[in-house]
Design an enzyme around this catalytic site. Structure first.
Site, PDB file in Angstrom:
ATOM      1  CB  ALA A 122      -0.942  -0.018   1.201  1.00  0.00           C
ATOM      2  N   GLY A 149       0.567   9.523  -6.597  1.00  0.00           N
ATOM      3  CA  GLY A 149       0.840   8.341  -7.422  1.00  0.00           C
ATOM      4  C   GLY A 149       2.302   8.277  -7.788  1.00  0.00           C
ATOM      5  CD  GLU A 175       4.447  -2.865  -9.301  1.00  0.00           C
ATOM      6  OE1 GLU A 175       4.758  -2.076  -8.389  1.00  0.00           O
ATOM      7  OE2 GLU A 175       3.631  -3.780  -9.150  1.00  0.00           O
TER       8      GLU A 175
HETATM    9  C1  LIG Z   1      -4.593  -2.244 -11.830  1.00  0.00           C
HETATM   10  C2  LIG Z   1      -3.772  -1.399 -10.892  1.00  0.00           C
HETATM   11  C3  LIG Z   1      -3.171  -1.994  -9.784  1.00  0.00           C
HETATM   12  C4  LIG Z   1      -2.449  -1.209  -8.871  1.00  0.00           C
HETATM   13  N1  LIG Z   1      -1.922  -1.802  -7.753  1.00  0.00           N
HETATM   14  C5  LIG Z   1      -1.281  -1.025  -6.822  1.00  0.00           C
HETATM   15  C6  LIG Z   1      -0.819  -1.608  -5.597  1.00  0.00           C
HETATM   16  O1  LIG Z   1      -0.950  -2.822  -5.369  1.00  0.00           O
HETATM   17  N2  LIG Z   1      -0.231  -0.791  -4.677  1.00  0.00           N
HETATM   18  C7  LIG Z   1      -0.055   0.544  -4.901  1.00  0.00           C
HETATM   19  O2  LIG Z   1       0.494   1.220  -4.029  1.00  0.00           O
HETATM   20  N3  LIG Z   1      -0.490   1.129  -6.053  1.00  0.00           N
HETATM   21  C8  LIG Z   1      -1.098   0.376  -7.014  1.00  0.00           C
HETATM   22  N4  LIG Z   1      -1.565   0.945  -8.180  1.00  0.00           N
HETATM   23  C9  LIG Z   1      -1.373   2.373  -8.400  1.00  0.00           C
HETATM   24  C10 LIG Z   1      -0.260   2.688  -9.391  1.00  0.00           C
HETATM   25  O3  LIG Z   1       0.988   2.351  -8.837  1.00  0.00           O
HETATM   26  C11 LIG Z   1      -0.355   4.161  -9.771  1.00  0.00           C
HETATM   27  O4  LIG Z   1      -1.528   4.280 -10.536  1.00  0.00           O
HETATM   28  C12 LIG Z   1       0.839   4.674 -10.536  1.00  0.00           C
HETATM   29  O5  LIG Z   1       1.964   4.775  -9.707  1.00  0.00           O
HETATM   30  C13 LIG Z   1       0.597   6.025 -11.190  1.00  0.00           C
HETATM   31  O6  LIG Z   1       0.056   6.944 -10.297  1.00  0.00           O
HETATM   32  P1  LIG Z   1      -1.279   7.749 -10.649  1.00  0.00           P
HETATM   33  O7  LIG Z   1      -2.267   6.773 -11.169  1.00  0.00           O
HETATM   34  O8  LIG Z   1      -1.635   8.548  -9.469  1.00  0.00           O
HETATM   35  O9  LIG Z   1      -0.893   8.678 -11.849  1.00  0.00           O
HETATM   36  P2  LIG Z   1      -0.175  10.107 -11.782  1.00  0.00           P
HETATM   37  O10 LIG Z   1       1.068   9.992 -10.994  1.00  0.00           O
HETATM   38  O11 LIG Z   1      -1.148  11.142 -11.420  1.00  0.00           O
HETATM   39  O12 LIG Z   1       0.241  10.280 -13.311  1.00  0.00           O
HETATM   40  C14 LIG Z   1      -0.682  10.691 -14.320  1.00  0.00           C
HETATM   41  C15 LIG Z   1       0.107  10.865 -15.618  1.00  0.00           C
HETATM   42  O13 LIG Z   1       1.132  11.853 -15.434  1.00  0.00           O
HETATM   43  C16 LIG Z   1       2.410  11.298 -15.724  1.00  0.00           C
HETATM   44  N5  LIG Z   1       3.397  11.807 -14.755  1.00  0.00           N
HETATM   45  C17 LIG Z   1       3.257  11.926 -13.407  1.00  0.00           C
HETATM   46  N6  LIG Z   1       4.395  12.378 -12.860  1.00  0.00           N
HETATM   47  C18 LIG Z   1       5.267  12.520 -13.866  1.00  0.00           C
HETATM   48  C19 LIG Z   1       6.630  12.933 -13.955  1.00  0.00           C
HETATM   49  N7  LIG Z   1       7.337  13.274 -12.872  1.00  0.00           N
HETATM   50  N8  LIG Z   1       7.202  12.961 -15.168  1.00  0.00           N
HETATM   51  C20 LIG Z   1       6.516  12.606 -16.284  1.00  0.00           C
HETATM   52  N9  LIG Z   1       5.257  12.204 -16.272  1.00  0.00           N
HETATM   53  C21 LIG Z   1       4.632  12.169 -15.090  1.00  0.00           C
HETATM   54  C22 LIG Z   1       2.234   9.789 -15.579  1.00  0.00           C
HETATM   55  O14 LIG Z   1       3.177   9.076 -16.360  1.00  0.00           O
HETATM   56  C23 LIG Z   1       0.813   9.589 -16.061  1.00  0.00           C
HETATM   57  O15 LIG Z   1       0.811   9.515 -17.460  1.00  0.00           O
HETATM   58  C24 LIG Z   1      -2.290   0.190  -9.111  1.00  0.00           C
HETATM   59  C25 LIG Z   1      -2.872   0.773 -10.242  1.00  0.00           C
HETATM   60  C26 LIG Z   1      -3.616   0.001 -11.121  1.00  0.00           C
HETATM   61  C27 LIG Z   1      -4.246   0.663 -12.322  1.00  0.00           C
END
Ligand SMILES: Cc1cc2nc3c(=O)[nH]c(=O)nc-3n(C[C@H](O)[C@H](O)[C@H](O)COP(=O)(O)OP(=O)(O)OC[C@H]3O[C@@H](n4cnc5c(N)ncnc54)[C@H](O)[C@@H]3O)c2cc1C
Lengths: 388, 83
Positions: free
Chosen positions: A123, A130, A361
């Site tokens: 978690a 994210g 990841e």
């Molecule tokens: C099916 C699924 C399973 C998951 N399982 C887990 C889990 O078990 N544990 C857990 O902790 N999380 C989990 N997640 C969450 C996942 O790790 C996050 O969705 C991921 O890290 C991206 O974060 P976000 O969705 O908040 O996107 P954001 O960080 O808001 O990003 C949105 C967009 O902006 C881009 N972006 C953001 N920051 C930057 C940057 N610095 N430079 C360039 N581009 C950027 C991203 O590439 C993306 O295109 C899961 C997600 C899914 C969909």
């Protein structure tokens, strides 16, 4: 009872059969039911698959990264959520605890994972945090010897059924980020299933609310302040290694369907395989999968050597193979035409599942940045290339 | 090459700042200066383990062992002498 590592090859053969009989035929049902059947998870546990990469002293099959990668590929071919279970409970949680957990933590959490009795989830992500995960807002305070955690985690794979979580939280005044083991039954833990997902419904994602959850000092994983730079980074590296192989598996499954269909389906009096443009798609897919698998195998070899660049190689493998998986799944739909858009054929599901690989990841954009930073140091040649 | 030089070279190969003139002393905190990112800690652990043939234990994974060249060298020396 887990098998001992007498013959990794026979374990992999058995896994193929297991996936053929117990997983692939039911992959679409798992998604409809939004869960992996309990009996399936228990069976995976009994066969030792949920501890396939653990050393034998932890009740595992003792597969090395190359062998384990091939095992993940097989599960990735069958149903992505079964490979997700390995990624999370075996990789992110189990391997991290084997590497950095105390004897007590390993006894209490790793051995039960190996016996198929407990599932762990990881978690880190929150509604507002994210990609910038080092800035987690879930907070902890020290109360006597204990720690009290408050915050909200979102998108947690297998959160709905996990017995315990590794939770990453920050101390508000010092900003120290630390990792804690949190049992789902503790007071203040509130879990709600997430619905309406594009795919991976069987990965049983959950939203986890932590309200003043109190854990003892024995539940901190690693040292205080090393929750992100240490624990989360190591965990995500294990996770990325799994996802890289999942991508190869998913792409391979798409290729198997695409080739079989192209050789059977006739249009204008000939099998569609004989159309040059279809051969072009298939040729590219075969080549891309070969390249992705090679990157994964090189990452595995570097992990076996404990090479300092193993993590970046793993990152490149994850980035490339998740891209290849998306292309292969989309191309498989193209080769199947309208049938590719139907849930009667698996490529429709593969297409939806592949997208997830580019997000979990660390998104592809984050991987690109890490790889670019590595390249900027490694390939900088100011002495040789002067005329700029 | 001294251990200090060896570690300095390793850090230089992993900087996230691309100023050719970037300088840091053996006592500078490379994390606080923003010269390396959090992934660096993981890479450094693997590097120390493979280069100095040792294993870093859970209670040694402490930022204070890794944040300056002096601290890294002292940490490695204490481990290799102990072994
Ligand atoms: C099916 C699924 C399973 C998951 N399982 C887990 C889990 O078990 N544990 C857990 O902790 N999380 C989990 N997640 C969450 C996942 O790790 C996050 O969705 C991921 O890290 C991206 O974060 P976000 O969705 O908040 O996107 P954001 O960080 O808001 O990003 C949105 C967009 O902006 C881009 N972006 C953001 N920051 C930057 C940057 N610095 N430079 C360039 N581009 C950027 C991203 O590439 C993306 O295109 C899961 C997600 C899914 C969909």
């Amino acid at each position: 009872m887990a098998m001992t590592k007498n013959n990794p090859q026979s374990i992999l053969e058995e896994v193929k059969q297991f996936v053929d009989e117990d997983i692939r035929p039911f992959a679409a049902d798992f998604e409809t039911q939004q869960a992996l059947p309990r009996e399936l998870i228990q069976k995976m546990g009994r066969k030792g698959y949920l501890a396939a990469s653990f050393p034998e002293e932890f009740g595992g099959l003792g597969l090395d990264p190359l062998e384990y990668g091939s095992l993940v590929e097989e599960f990735g071919k069958g149903a992505l959520s079964t490979a997700m279970l390995l990624t999370v409970s075996t990789g992110l949680v189990g391997e991290t605890l084997i590497r950095w957990g105390t004897d007590y933590q390993q006894e209490k959490y790793v051995l039960p994972i190996a016996r198929g009795e407990k599932i762990g989830a990881f978690a880190l992500t929150e509604p507002g945090v994210g990609s910038g995960a080092k800035d987690v807002e879930s907070a902890y305070v020290k109360v006597g010897d204990n720690y009290r955690i408050t915050g909200r985690k979102k998108w947690i794979s297998f959160g709905e059924i996990a017995d315990f979580f590794i939770v990453i939280a920050a101390e508000q005044s010092s900003k120290a980020v630390s990792a804690f083991l949190v049992d789902r039954k503790l007071e203040g833990v509130n879990i709600s299933k997430m619905k309406g997902l594009l795919s991976c419904a069987a990965s049983q994602l959950a939203d986890i609310e932590l309200t003043g959850v109190e854990v003892g000092p024995e539940m901190m994983v690693g040292k205080e302040g090393m929750g992100f730079a240490g624990i989360a980074n190591f965990a995500l590296d294990y996770g990325r290694f799994n996802v890289a192989w999942m991508g190869v598996g998913l792409a391979q499954e798409a290729l198997d369907v695409m080739v079989t269909y192209a050789r059977k389906r006739s249009q204008s009096g000939q099998k569609i395989f004989h159309h040059q443009l279809i051969k072009g798609i298939i040729g590219d897919t075969v080549t891309n999968i070969m390249a992705a698998r090679s990157l994964c195998k090189e990452a595995a070899r570097m992990r076996i050597e404990n090479h300092p660049d193993a993590a970046i190689q793993t990152t490149a493998a994850k980035y490339f193979s998740s891209t290849v998986a998306n292309k292969a799944a989309a191309d498989a739909i193209q080769v199947l035409g309208a049938n590719g858009c139907s849930s009667r054929f698996p490529v429709e599901r593969l297409f939806r599942e592949a997208k997830v690989l580019e997000i979990i990841e660390g998104t592809s954009q984050l991987q690109q940045q890490m790889i670019a930073l590595y390249g900027a140091n490694k390939y900088y040649q100011p002495k040789r290339i002067k005329e700029i | 090459m001294s251990m200090h030089e060896q570690i300095r070279n390793f850090i230089q190969d992993n900087l996230v700042v691309f100023d050719d003139e970037v300088e840091f002393s053996n006592e500078d905190n490379i994390f606080e200066l923003g010269f390396v990112n959090s992934l660096f800690a993981m890479k450094l652990v693997t590097y120390i383990e493979s280069e100095f043939n040792t294993t870093i234990e859970s209670d040694e994974m402490d930022i204070n062992n890794f944040n300056t060249i002096d601290n890294i060298v002292n940490f490695i020396s204490s481990k290799t002498v102990y072994q």
